[in-house]
Motif scaffolding. Structure first.
Motif, PDB file in Angstrom:
ATOM      1  N   ARG A 118       0.827  -1.206   0.000  1.00 41.23           N
ATOM      2  CA  ARG A 118       0.000   0.000   0.000  1.00 41.23           C
ATOM      3  C   ARG A 118       0.862   1.258   0.000  1.00 41.23           C
ATOM      4  N   LYS A 119       1.916   1.197   0.787  1.00 39.75           N
ATOM      5  CA  LYS A 119       2.731   2.398   0.966  1.00 39.75           C
ATOM      6  C   LYS A 119       4.046   2.260   0.225  1.00 39.75           C
ATOM      7  N   VAL A 120       4.278   3.182  -0.686  1.00 40.42           N
ATOM      8  CA  VAL A 120       5.541   3.223  -1.414  1.00 40.42           C
ATOM      9  C   VAL A 120       6.139   4.609  -1.207  1.00 40.42           C
ATOM     10  N   ARG A 121       7.397   4.738  -1.510  1.00 41.62           N
ATOM     11  CA  ARG A 121       8.092   6.008  -1.281  1.00 41.62           C
ATOM     12  C   ARG A 121       7.378   7.163  -1.982  1.00 41.62           C
ATOM     13  N   GLY A 122       7.112   8.203  -1.214  1.00 43.50           N
ATOM     14  CA  GLY A 122       6.473   9.389  -1.772  1.00 43.50           C
ATOM     15  C   GLY A 122       4.966   9.362  -1.766  1.00 43.50           C
ATOM     16  N   GLU A 236       2.039   1.551  -9.359  1.00 50.31           N
ATOM     17  CA  GLU A 236       1.571   1.036  -8.071  1.00 50.31           C
ATOM     18  C   GLU A 236       0.056   0.891  -8.012  1.00 50.31           C
ATOM     19  N   ALA A 237      -0.673   1.609  -8.874  1.00 51.43           N
ATOM     20  CA  ALA A 237      -2.137   1.551  -8.861  1.00 51.43           C
ATOM     21  C   ALA A 237      -2.693   0.654  -9.961  1.00 51.43           C
ATOM     22  N   LEU A 238      -1.827  -0.060 -10.666  1.00 53.02           N
ATOM     23  CA  LEU A 238      -2.273  -0.909 -11.760  1.00 53.02           C
ATOM     24  C   LEU A 238      -2.343  -2.364 -11.322  1.00 53.02           C
TER      25      LEU A 238
END
Length: 322
Positions: A118-122, A236-238
């Motif tokens: 869920r959480k990626v850099r930025g 990341e949202a795909l």
């Protein structure tokens, strides 16, 4: 349950955590939130103890010296611990924005579950459940995370059904529940309402579709690089969408897949958006023609390498025109 859920959130909104300046566990201001966590635990126990014939342990976060940055209430199958196990948790946002709910694995002793990053850099999350230490960063330890925002209102049905589906996942990963058990229904339920069937079907899909999912998704990202319907390119949202439903590893083939933004993936699975294999254009359910998705109707997707037979199957059997 709604009242206690909201009170936990309200406490954090008034008392946001500060690294290096935590609230002492025995501070009088924590009395009310401790009471809300205990009440929430008690209500969950009443609802879910004995679910599918299993005995669970219900545990609220306490904190040894300092009150936890990230408060939670856990539903633990037999033999499982928060520090070493697979379980279900309601994990509250550290700033009081709501809670993240789902099947999870311990952060300090990972179990190899197909968790979602869920959480990626930025990135900035609506619900953030990362604590101050490495072993309390919980954002990326959920298999089926779902956000429930503050204030929680109205009917609890969505939350209750999601907890049930999450318990099914936890029990499955622990070898206590088969895929057939999940779709078979509760023996005491009698008639299973359609929405409950949908939850169970989604749960089963989460179990089976993630087998080989990374390789499947990677192949689609390499092929398309962006959502094939919207051109959205934040990787990341795909998500990797099966055109024909998952039915073994052979269906994890790039020609049986589409790279879709997460909301488009949902609409595709629900049959509200499809591809006409004769024209190779996107088609929408009539209910979406006046929505924000309307601009996708008729979009040319002739560059897809998807198998025409798979597209035909989705268009003829899943797509709901009206």
């Amino acid at each position: 349950m709604i009242e206690h859920f909201n009170k936990v959130c309200e406490f954090r909104r008034i008392n946001p955590p500060k690294k290096g300046a935590g609230i002492k566990t025995n501070d009088p201001i924590t009395a009310s939130v401790k009471g809300s966590l205990l009440s929430l635990k008690s209500e969950l126990e009443t609802m879910f103890q004995g679910y599918r014939g299993h005995t669970f342990r219900f545990q609220e976060s306490r904190g040894a010296t300092l009150f936890p940055f990230v408060t939670h209430v856990s539903i633990l199958p037999k033999g499982q611990e928060v520090s070493n196990g697979i379980y279900v948790v309601l994990c509250f946002d550290k700033n009081g924005n709501g809670a993240l709910v789902g099947c999870t694995e311990s952060k300090s002793n990972r179990k190899g579950l197909p968790t979602i990053e869920r959480k990626v850099r930025g990135s900035k999350l609506k619900i953030d459940v990362d604590g101050s230490s490495q072993n309390t960063k919980y954002n990326n330890v959920f298999v089926n995370p779902r956000e429930f925002m503050y204030p929680l209102k109205g009917d609890l049905q969505d939350l209750v059904e999601h907890i049930r589906a999450s318990l099914d996942l936890a029990l499955h990963y622990l070898g206590e529940l088969t895929e057939e058990d999940i779709l078979g229904g509760d023996e005491h339920d009698g008639f299973i309402p359609p929405n409950k069937k949908d939850v169970r079907a989604r749960t089963l899909r989460q179990i089976v579709a993630r087998r080989g999912q990374k390789k499947f998704r990677d192949s689609l990202i390499k092929q398309y690089k962006r959502c094939v319907f919207t051109d959205f390119c934040v990787v990341e949202a795909l998500e990797a969408a099966h055109i024909m439903p998952y039915n073994g590893d052979e269906t994890n083939h790039v020609q049986n897949g589409l790279l879709l933004r997460s909301d488009i993936h949902t609409l595709f699975d629900l049959g509200l958006i499809s591809v006409n294999p004769d024209t190779m254009r996107v088609v929408l359910n009539s209910g979406l023609l006046e929505s924000e998705y309307a601009n996708l109707d008729g979009k040319d997707v002739s560059s897809l390498i998807a198998n025409k037979g798979c597209l035909r199957d989705h268009f003829d059997t899943t797509f709901k025109k009206d």
